[in-house]
Design a protein around this motif. Structure first.
Motif, PDB file in Angstrom:
ATOM      1  N   GLU A   1      30.377 -16.169  48.416  1.00 32.39           N
ATOM      2  CA  GLU A   1      31.125 -16.947  48.163  1.00 32.39           C
ATOM      3  C   GLU A   1      32.295 -16.455  47.160  1.00 32.39           C
ATOM      4  O   GLU A   1      33.487 -17.267  47.199  1.00 32.39           O
ATOM      5  N   ASN A   2      32.181 -15.287  46.636  1.00 29.65           N
ATOM      6  CA  ASN A   2      33.004 -14.826  45.515  1.00 29.65           C
ATOM      7  C   ASN A   2      34.371 -14.338  46.538  1.00 29.65           C
ATOM      8  O   ASN A   2      35.553 -14.564  46.044  1.00 29.65           O
ATOM      9  N   ASP A   3      33.968 -13.901  47.895  1.00 34.80           N
ATOM     10  CA  ASP A   3      35.256 -13.547  48.742  1.00 34.80           C
ATOM     11  C   ASP A   3      36.119 -14.792  48.886  1.00 34.80           C
ATOM     12  O   ASP A   3      37.480 -14.663  48.797  1.00 34.80           O
ATOM     13  N   SER A   4      35.667 -15.895  49.157  1.00 28.40           N
ATOM     14  CA  SER A   4      36.375 -17.317  49.377  1.00 28.40           C
ATOM     15  C   SER A   4      37.166 -17.443  48.164  1.00 28.40           C
ATOM     16  O   SER A   4      38.095 -17.969  48.480  1.00 28.40           O
ATOM     17  N   ARG A   5      36.349 -17.486  47.157  1.00 27.25           N
ATOM     18  CA  ARG A   5      37.304 -17.843  46.013  1.00 27.25           C
ATOM     19  C   ARG A   5      38.418 -17.013  45.759  1.00 27.25           C
ATOM     20  O   ARG A   5      39.356 -17.482  45.194  1.00 27.25           O
ATOM     21  N   SER A   6      38.207 -15.660  45.755  1.00 30.25           N
ATOM     22  CA  SER A   6      39.567 -14.960  45.762  1.00 30.25           C
ATOM     23  C   SER A   6      40.625 -15.101  46.876  1.00 30.25           C
ATOM     24  O   SER A   6      41.736 -14.876  46.485  1.00 30.25           O
TER      25      SER A   6
ATOM     26  N   PRO B   1      45.957 -17.327  47.121  1.00 34.13           N
ATOM     27  CA  PRO B   1      46.716 -16.846  48.469  1.00 34.13           C
ATOM     28  C   PRO B   1      46.986 -17.770  49.548  1.00 34.13           C
ATOM     29  O   PRO B   1      48.073 -18.027  50.098  1.00 34.13           O
ATOM     30  N   LEU B   2      45.831 -18.452  49.818  1.00 30.20           N
ATOM     31  CA  LEU B   2      45.820 -19.352  50.924  1.00 30.20           C
ATOM     32  C   LEU B   2      46.714 -20.452  50.875  1.00 30.20           C
ATOM     33  O   LEU B   2      47.419 -20.902  51.473  1.00 30.20           O
ATOM     34  N   ILE B   3      46.432 -21.035  49.588  1.00 28.89           N
ATOM     35  CA  ILE B   3      47.047 -22.468  49.020  1.00 28.89           C
ATOM     36  C   ILE B   3      49.026 -21.817  49.037  1.00 28.89           C
ATOM     37  O   ILE B   3      49.699 -22.616  49.746  1.00 28.89           O
TER      38      ILE B   3
ATOM     39  N   GLY C   1      50.082 -21.648  52.604  1.00 30.56           N
ATOM     40  CA  GLY C   1      50.151 -22.948  53.423  1.00 30.56           C
ATOM     41  C   GLY C   1      51.455 -23.517  52.614  1.00 30.56           C
ATOM     42  O   GLY C   1      52.224 -24.182  53.562  1.00 30.56           O
ATOM     43  N   LEU C   2      51.780 -23.468  51.355  1.00 33.89           N
ATOM     44  CA  LEU C   2      52.945 -24.336  50.951  1.00 33.89           C
ATOM     45  C   LEU C   2      54.240 -23.519  51.494  1.00 33.89           C
ATOM     46  O   LEU C   2      55.328 -24.280  51.788  1.00 33.89           O
ATOM     47  N   VAL C   3      54.285 -22.185  51.453  1.00 26.55           N
ATOM     48  CA  VAL C   3      55.162 -21.552  52.014  1.00 26.55           C
ATOM     49  C   VAL C   3      55.800 -21.801  53.387  1.00 26.55           C
ATOM     50  O   VAL C   3      56.888 -22.031  54.083  1.00 26.55           O
ATOM     51  N   GLY C   4      54.609 -21.999  54.360  1.00 25.99           N
ATOM     52  CA  GLY C   4      54.720 -22.416  55.717  1.00 25.99           C
ATOM     53  C   GLY C   4      55.266 -23.725  55.752  1.00 25.99           C
ATOM     54  O   GLY C   4      56.140 -24.270  56.867  1.00 25.99           O
TER      55      GLY C   4
END
Length: 78
Positions: free
Chosen positions: A42-47, A51-53, A56-59
């Motif tokens: 789960e630590n991988d997904s938290r890191s 960056p994904l948010i 997404g906003l830039v897209g």
């Protein structure tokens, strides 16, 4: 794709055939072995959360800019 799934499950690849869509093994046999080899940290997904948010906003902003530029090109000039 089928070869990759079989490799992840630790099985040998099925023999090649002339069929356009080869039969997949039943998911009940293949999926538990694949899922057991995927790390569940789960630590991988938290890191990756921020960056994904941001990506997404830039897209979304790029999409809005493209739509607005297309709308301005369609607007008749007097």
């Amino acid at each position: 794709m089928i070869t990759l799934l079989n490799q992840l499950a630790g099985q040998s690849s099925p023999p090649s055939s002339d069929e356009p869509w080869p039969e997949l093994p039943p998911p009940d046999d293949l999926w538990p072995r694949i899922h057991a080899r995927i790390p569940d940290d789960e630590n991988d997904s938290r890191s990756l959360r921020w960056p994904l948010i941001i990506a997404g906003l830039v897209g979304i902003l790029i999409g809005v800019v493209i739509c607005l530029s297309l709308l301005l090109q369609l607007h008749p000039v007097p």
